[in-house]
Design an enzyme around this catalytic site. Structure first.
Site, PDB file in Angstrom:
ATOM      1  N   SER A  98     -21.432   2.388   6.034  1.00 47.69           N
ATOM      2  CA  SER A  98     -21.247   1.306   7.391  1.00 47.69           C
ATOM      3  C   SER A  98     -21.390   2.432   8.581  1.00 47.69           C
ATOM      4  O   SER A  98     -22.721   2.304   8.913  1.00 47.69           O
ATOM      5  CB  SER A  98     -19.664   0.916   7.110  1.00 47.69           C
ATOM      6  OG  SER A  98     -19.284   0.020   8.019  1.00 47.69           O
ATOM      7  N   ASP A 245     -22.163  -3.860  12.700  1.00 46.63           N
ATOM      8  CA  ASP A 245     -22.126  -2.463  12.063  1.00 46.63           C
ATOM      9  C   ASP A 245     -23.293  -2.150  11.120  1.00 46.63           C
ATOM     10  O   ASP A 245     -24.118  -3.015  10.899  1.00 46.63           O
ATOM     11  CB  ASP A 245     -20.744  -2.160  11.805  1.00 46.63           C
ATOM     12  CG  ASP A 245     -20.296  -2.833  10.557  1.00 46.63           C
ATOM     13  OD1 ASP A 245     -21.094  -3.529   9.776  1.00 46.63           O
ATOM     14  OD2 ASP A 245     -19.243  -2.589   9.824  1.00 46.63           O
ATOM     15  N   ASP A 247     -23.764  -1.942   7.881  1.00 45.64           N
ATOM     16  CA  ASP A 247     -23.831  -3.053   6.731  1.00 45.64           C
ATOM     17  C   ASP A 247     -23.407  -4.492   7.008  1.00 45.64           C
ATOM     18  O   ASP A 247     -23.247  -5.429   6.161  1.00 45.64           O
ATOM     19  CB  ASP A 247     -23.000  -2.581   5.509  1.00 45.64           C
ATOM     20  CG  ASP A 247     -21.635  -2.291   5.589  1.00 45.64           C
ATOM     21  OD1 ASP A 247     -21.044  -2.270   7.036  1.00 45.64           O
ATOM     22  OD2 ASP A 247     -20.836  -2.262   4.759  1.00 45.64           O
ATOM     23  N   ASP A 249     -20.660  -5.983   7.761  1.00 44.60           N
ATOM     24  CA  ASP A 249     -19.607  -6.915   7.397  1.00 44.60           C
ATOM     25  C   ASP A 249     -18.645  -7.035   8.563  1.00 44.60           C
ATOM     26  O   ASP A 249     -17.462  -7.482   8.432  1.00 44.60           O
ATOM     27  CB  ASP A 249     -19.133  -6.286   5.978  1.00 44.60           C
ATOM     28  CG  ASP A 249     -18.593  -4.692   6.356  1.00 44.60           C
ATOM     29  OD1 ASP A 249     -18.904  -4.153   7.536  1.00 44.60           O
ATOM     30  OD2 ASP A 249     -17.939  -4.463   5.345  1.00 44.60           O
TER      31      ASP A 249
END
Length: 462
Positions: A98, A245, A247, A249
């Site tokens: 992340s 961010d 990734d 999510d």
């Protein structure tokens, strides 16, 4: 037996070559299949330089355990969630760290139905089995199947169901992928919207995936990472801005003036939107900054339920009480109709519809910000976080109106409130302060708690 240090409260994360490597990833793949008795597993990865090799190692472990691996290639964590449910897989894994430093990586994992994994639902068992490095022989041969195109099409179809295309106005939206994983997925969503007659227009910033992160780590929660997005919003005349961010999510919002919108106000907006669709519905929130969210939910006739911070805990709470939506002030947003999972793409679609229906984003949050000002999250790097929390408790608990320990220490001091907790994913102590219609009281609360946390003053806020 080799002890593993990369297992955290609800995922795997650590420094490459120190806490995590290809051998460990292989063993986690084997153990994941063994503990879950998995036959089919979805696998995705982010753009980090180490993610290809780690993903390959996880795949080898899964195949060695006899699994059919549905490989999504470069994809966001939420694409893995979607594919796990849509394809009826026994679990899913996304190789990602992340927003963590570039020398970190990790694995986010779910069970069948995209249900979360934590200590009580298999994570500790996976850790224990991976540490033993002793695995049962498979009773069938495994294989890797490339499913990227099919999975993305299913994902795009699902997330675009959340927005009423006919309600959209010709807004201009600035999107900043931060050279993370978001760019290609966003393009697929934008194309699908365009084919359905959407009038939305987009300005793209740092859009191409690049694991060297030339503009810095994609973590818009840090104030120093917001300047480029804010400037681009005003320079392009966008109606609002979105940044993700690594990734994707999590998503973060900027109003038409380039001003960053703190996460709790977005939670309030989305809670109100869902309660208009589903009167009396249940909304999950985390314990860090709550007054705005609870006020919005109460006025809209909904039911607020507090959960411990973290995706595994929020997702389980969503399932337990059949919540329509859940939100964290750190910009994780969860949706019952998205497999009770978090998504960084669904929120901007909903905000686009809200702005189309009700006017500028700045106007939608102005009154809420004035009624319930907050500090934003303040991080401390200190040697003994638990000891610091104890000092704060000793100094302030006796004067508190109420105390809550759902996650860390939350003290209601009457007209101001704070939450102090240890991070689940990083070696940090995190502070959030809020007040009732008094920004000066927020600053006073921050100063007061900070002085106690830092004790002799030999440490500093991160």
């Amino acid at each position: 037996m080799r002890a593993l240090t990369c297992f955290k409260a609800y995922d795997v994360r650590g420094r490459m070559g120190v806490d995590l490597d290809e051998d460990i990833a292989y063993r986690i793949g084997r153990a994941f299949a063994g503990v879950l008795a998995a036959r089919t597993v979805v696998l995705a990865r982010d753009v980090r330089p180490s993610s290809n090799a780690l993903s390959d190692a996880v795949a080898r472990g899964l195949v060695a355990a006899g699994c059919r691996v549905l490989d999504l290639g470069l994809a966001g964590t939420e694409e893995m969630y979607c594919a796990t449910s849509v394809f009826g897989a026994d679990g899913g894994i996304c190789v990602t760290a992340s927003h963590n430093p570039v020398d970190y990586n990790g694995l986010k994992m779910v069970r069948a139905g995209s249900a979360p994994l934590d200590a009580e639902t298999g994570l500790l068992a996976i850790k224990a089995l991976a540490e033993t490095d002793v695995f049962a022989a498979p009773d069938a041969a495994g294989e890797v199947v490339e499913t990227a195109a099919e999975a993305r099409a299913a994902y795009v179809a699902r997330v675009t169901e959340f927005v009423d295309i006919d309600a959209l106005k010709p807004l201009k939206i600035l999107v900043n992928a931060g050279h993370g994983t978001a760019g290609p997925c966003f393009d697929a969503i934008a194309e699908a919207l365009d084919q359905r007659g959407s009038p939305l227009r987009f300005e793209r910033l740092f859009h191409e995936p690049d694991g060297s992160f030339p503009e810095g780590l994609p973590n818009p929660l840090l104030p120093e990472n917001r300047t480029a997005t804010a400037r681009a919003v005003t320079e392009t005349g966008a109606d609002f801005g979105v940044a993700w961010d690594g990734d994707f999510d999590r998503c973060f919002f900027f109003d038409q003036e380039g001003r960053f919108i703190e996460g709790e106000y977005i939670v309030g907006l989305l809670a109100q939107a869902f309660l208009e669709r589903e009167p009396g519905g249940t909304i999950i929130h985390d314990p860090r900054v709550i007054w705005n969210t609870c006020d919005v939910i109460a006025k809209a006739g909904g039911h607020a339920v507090q959960s411990r911070t973290g995706h595994a805990f929020i997702k389980q709470a969503m399932r337990d009480v059949d919540a329509v939506y859940g939100g964290e002030m750190s910009a994780h947003h969860y949706f019952r109709d998205f497999f009770h999972c978090d998504s960084g793409m669904i929120p901007w679609l909903l905000i686009a519809e809200l702005v189309s229906r009700h006017g500028p984003l700045a106007d939608l949050v102005a009154a809420r910000r004035a009624a319930f000002p907050s500090s934003g999250e303040i991080n401390f790097q200190i040697a003994n976080p638990r000891e610091a929390m104890g000092r704060v408790y000793d100094a302030l608990a006796a004067a508190a109106v109420s105390m809550d320990e759902t996650d860390g220490l939350s003290l209601d001091m009457g007209r101001w409130r704070f939450n102090l907790r240890c991070s689940n994913t990083e070696d940090l102590l995190r502070l959030n302060v809020e007040a009732q219609a008094d920004a000066a009281l927020v600053a006073e609360g921050v100063s007061r708690v900070t002085a106690i946390v830092l004790g002799d003053g030999s440490h500093s806020a991160a």
